[in-house]
Design a protein around this motif. Structure first.
Motif, PDB file in Angstrom:
ATOM      1  N   SER A  72       0.967  -1.284  -0.319  1.00 43.15           N
ATOM      2  CA  SER A  72       0.077  -0.154  -0.060  1.00 43.15           C
ATOM      3  C   SER A  72       0.248   1.740  -0.359  1.00 43.15           C
ATOM      4  O   SER A  72       2.335   0.827   0.265  1.00 43.15           O
ATOM      5  CB  SER A  72      -0.848   0.143   1.068  1.00 43.15           C
ATOM      6  OG  SER A  72      -1.457   0.997   1.292  1.00 43.15           O
ATOM      7  N   SER A  73       0.188   2.400  -0.484  1.00 43.32           N
ATOM      8  CA  SER A  73       0.994   3.702  -0.162  1.00 43.32           C
ATOM      9  C   SER A  73       1.265   3.906   0.797  1.00 43.32           C
ATOM     10  O   SER A  73       2.038   5.210   1.015  1.00 43.32           O
ATOM     11  CB  SER A  73       0.289   4.737  -1.441  1.00 43.32           C
ATOM     12  OG  SER A  73      -0.909   4.934  -0.786  1.00 43.32           O
ATOM     13  N   VAL A  74       0.659   3.669   1.767  1.00 44.40           N
ATOM     14  CA  VAL A  74       0.515   4.253   3.496  1.00 44.40           C
ATOM     15  C   VAL A  74       1.308   2.876   3.967  1.00 44.40           C
ATOM     16  O   VAL A  74      -0.535   1.790   4.057  1.00 44.40           O
ATOM     17  CB  VAL A  74      -0.713   4.764   3.005  1.00 44.40           C
ATOM     18  CG1 VAL A  74      -0.676   5.537   4.589  1.00 44.40           C
ATOM     19  CG2 VAL A  74      -1.053   6.097   2.674  1.00 44.40           C
TER      20      VAL A  74
ATOM     21  N   VAL B 121      -6.091  -0.295   8.518  1.00 47.54           N
ATOM     22  CA  VAL B 121      -7.130  -0.152   7.311  1.00 47.54           C
ATOM     23  C   VAL B 121      -6.886  -1.457   6.109  1.00 47.54           C
ATOM     24  O   VAL B 121      -7.162  -1.313   4.818  1.00 47.54           O
ATOM     25  CB  VAL B 121      -7.439   0.837   6.660  1.00 47.54           C
ATOM     26  CG1 VAL B 121      -8.628   0.761   5.886  1.00 47.54           C
ATOM     27  CG2 VAL B 121      -7.459   2.283   8.024  1.00 47.54           C
ATOM     28  N   PRO B 122      -6.630  -2.706   6.934  1.00 51.06           N
ATOM     29  CA  PRO B 122      -6.247  -3.897   5.304  1.00 51.06           C
ATOM     30  C   PRO B 122      -7.826  -3.374   4.530  1.00 51.06           C
ATOM     31  O   PRO B 122      -6.951  -4.376   3.406  1.00 51.06           O
ATOM     32  CB  PRO B 122      -6.384  -5.043   6.333  1.00 51.06           C
ATOM     33  CG  PRO B 122      -6.780  -5.254   7.529  1.00 51.06           C
ATOM     34  CD  PRO B 122      -6.609  -2.870   8.083  1.00 51.06           C
ATOM     35  N   SER B 123      -8.769  -2.999   4.908  1.00 50.72           N
ATOM     36  CA  SER B 123      -9.553  -3.281   3.100  1.00 50.72           C
ATOM     37  C   SER B 123      -9.886  -2.345   2.660  1.00 50.72           C
ATOM     38  O   SER B 123     -10.134  -2.630   1.103  1.00 50.72           O
ATOM     39  CB  SER B 123     -11.190  -2.897   4.731  1.00 50.72           C
ATOM     40  OG  SER B 123     -10.668  -1.524   4.722  1.00 50.72           O
ATOM     41  N   SER B 124      -8.680  -1.546   2.654  1.00 47.26           N
ATOM     42  CA  SER B 124      -8.130  -0.497   1.511  1.00 47.26           C
ATOM     43  C   SER B 124      -7.017  -1.190   0.677  1.00 47.26           C
ATOM     44  O   SER B 124      -6.981  -0.241  -0.416  1.00 47.26           O
ATOM     45  CB  SER B 124      -7.895   0.824   2.384  1.00 47.26           C
ATOM     46  OG  SER B 124      -6.798   0.641   2.970  1.00 47.26           O
ATOM     47  N   ILE B 125      -6.236  -2.189   1.270  1.00 44.54           N
ATOM     48  CA  ILE B 125      -5.372  -2.469   0.255  1.00 44.54           C
ATOM     49  C   ILE B 125      -5.806  -3.489  -0.615  1.00 44.54           C
ATOM     50  O   ILE B 125      -6.446  -4.111  -0.987  1.00 44.54           O
ATOM     51  CB  ILE B 125      -4.521  -4.093   1.269  1.00 44.54           C
ATOM     52  CG1 ILE B 125      -4.078  -3.119   2.621  1.00 44.54           C
ATOM     53  CG2 ILE B 125      -4.017  -4.199   0.173  1.00 44.54           C
ATOM     54  CD1 ILE B 125      -3.478  -4.260   3.458  1.00 44.54           C
ATOM     55  N   THR B 126      -5.466  -3.042  -1.930  1.00 45.36           N
ATOM     56  CA  THR B 126      -6.072  -3.407  -3.903  1.00 45.36           C
ATOM     57  C   THR B 126      -4.255  -4.096  -3.628  1.00 45.36           C
ATOM     58  O   THR B 126      -4.930  -5.304  -4.959  1.00 45.36           O
ATOM     59  CB  THR B 126      -6.307  -2.249  -4.569  1.00 45.36           C
ATOM     60  OG1 THR B 126      -5.004  -1.683  -4.386  1.00 45.36           O
ATOM     61  CG2 THR B 126      -7.047  -1.909  -3.627  1.00 45.36           C
TER      62      THR B 126
ATOM     63  N   ARG C  54       0.000   3.035   7.164  1.00 45.52           N
ATOM     64  CA  ARG C  54      -1.204   3.209   8.384  1.00 45.52           C
ATOM     65  C   ARG C  54      -2.017   2.357   7.608  1.00 45.52           C
ATOM     66  O   ARG C  54      -2.619   1.406   8.639  1.00 45.52           O
ATOM     67  CB  ARG C  54      -1.268   4.636   8.583  1.00 45.52           C
ATOM     68  CG  ARG C  54      -2.438   4.200   9.552  1.00 45.52           C
ATOM     69  CD  ARG C  54      -3.473   5.814   9.430  1.00 45.52           C
ATOM     70  NE  ARG C  54      -4.622   6.462  10.223  1.00 45.52           N
ATOM     71  CZ  ARG C  54      -5.608   5.384  10.378  1.00 45.52           C
ATOM     72  NH1 ARG C  54      -5.959   5.849   9.204  1.00 45.52           N
ATOM     73  NH2 ARG C  54      -6.524   5.174  11.397  1.00 45.52           N
ATOM     74  N   ASN C  55      -2.395   2.169   6.119  1.00 40.96           N
ATOM     75  CA  ASN C  55      -3.572   1.267   5.681  1.00 40.96           C
ATOM     76  C   ASN C  55      -3.339  -0.096   5.558  1.00 40.96           C
ATOM     77  O   ASN C  55      -4.559  -0.793   6.002  1.00 40.96           O
ATOM     78  CB  ASN C  55      -4.006   1.554   4.613  1.00 40.96           C
ATOM     79  CG  ASN C  55      -3.695   3.247   3.955  1.00 40.96           C
ATOM     80  OD1 ASN C  55      -4.240   3.956   5.075  1.00 40.96           O
ATOM     81  ND2 ASN C  55      -3.826   3.384   2.787  1.00 40.96           N
ATOM     82  N   ILE C  56      -2.232  -0.616   6.412  1.00 36.99           N
ATOM     83  CA  ILE C  56      -2.234  -2.107   6.019  1.00 36.99           C
ATOM     84  C   ILE C  56      -1.956  -2.481   7.301  1.00 36.99           C
ATOM     85  O   ILE C  56      -2.739  -3.512   7.751  1.00 36.99           O
ATOM     86  CB  ILE C  56      -0.038  -2.468   5.604  1.00 36.99           C
ATOM     87  CG1 ILE C  56      -0.032  -2.157   4.051  1.00 36.99           C
ATOM     88  CG2 ILE C  56       0.071  -3.978   6.289  1.00 36.99           C
ATOM     89  CD1 ILE C  56       1.341  -2.005   3.889  1.00 36.99           C
TER      90      ILE C  56
END
Length: 125
Positions: free
Chosen positions: A99-101, A108-113, A103-105
């Protein structure tokens, strides 16, 4: 287009060690935060560890702290998960993510593509 390919899974006895690798292809791969998740049979996918694009920041799930270490080598566009003192409860399919961020990993893992295809780790008792 970044692609992630994991390797290094296998069968190991409890107390043993394994090292998982994730190779990232694509020009922007070295600028991404990367992490590892796992999914045991019948359970939800869960966060294991993450590392920032520079390698300067890391985060671990409580269940693996002190046993697992995440590291990356940007010259090789690779991230590793060294797993020591493995327990039968560590048995799962392990997935690499990017991920680019950071924090997302972690939050907010649901944001990982970006996900790898997974590699199976089996720890026998």
């Amino acid at each position: 287009q970044v692609q992630l390919v994991e390797s290094g899974g296998g069968l190991v006895q409890a107390g043993g060690s394994l090292r998982l690798s994730c190779a990232a292809s694509g020009r922007t791969a070295s600028s991404l935060a990367m992490g590892w998740f796992r999914q045991a049979p019948g359970k939800e996918r869960e966060f294991v560890a993450a590392i920032s694009w520079s390698g300067g920041s890391t985060s671990y799930a409580d269940s693996v702290k002190g046993r697992f270490t995440i590291a990356r080598y940007n010259t090789k566009n690779s991230v590793y998960l060294q797993m020591n003192s493995l327990e039968p409860e560590d048995t799962a399919v392990y997935y690499c993510a990017a991920s680019s961020v950071l924090r997302n990993i972690v939050v907010v893992p649901s944001s990982i593509t970006l996900w790898g295809q997974g590699t199976l780790v089996t720890v026998s008792s």
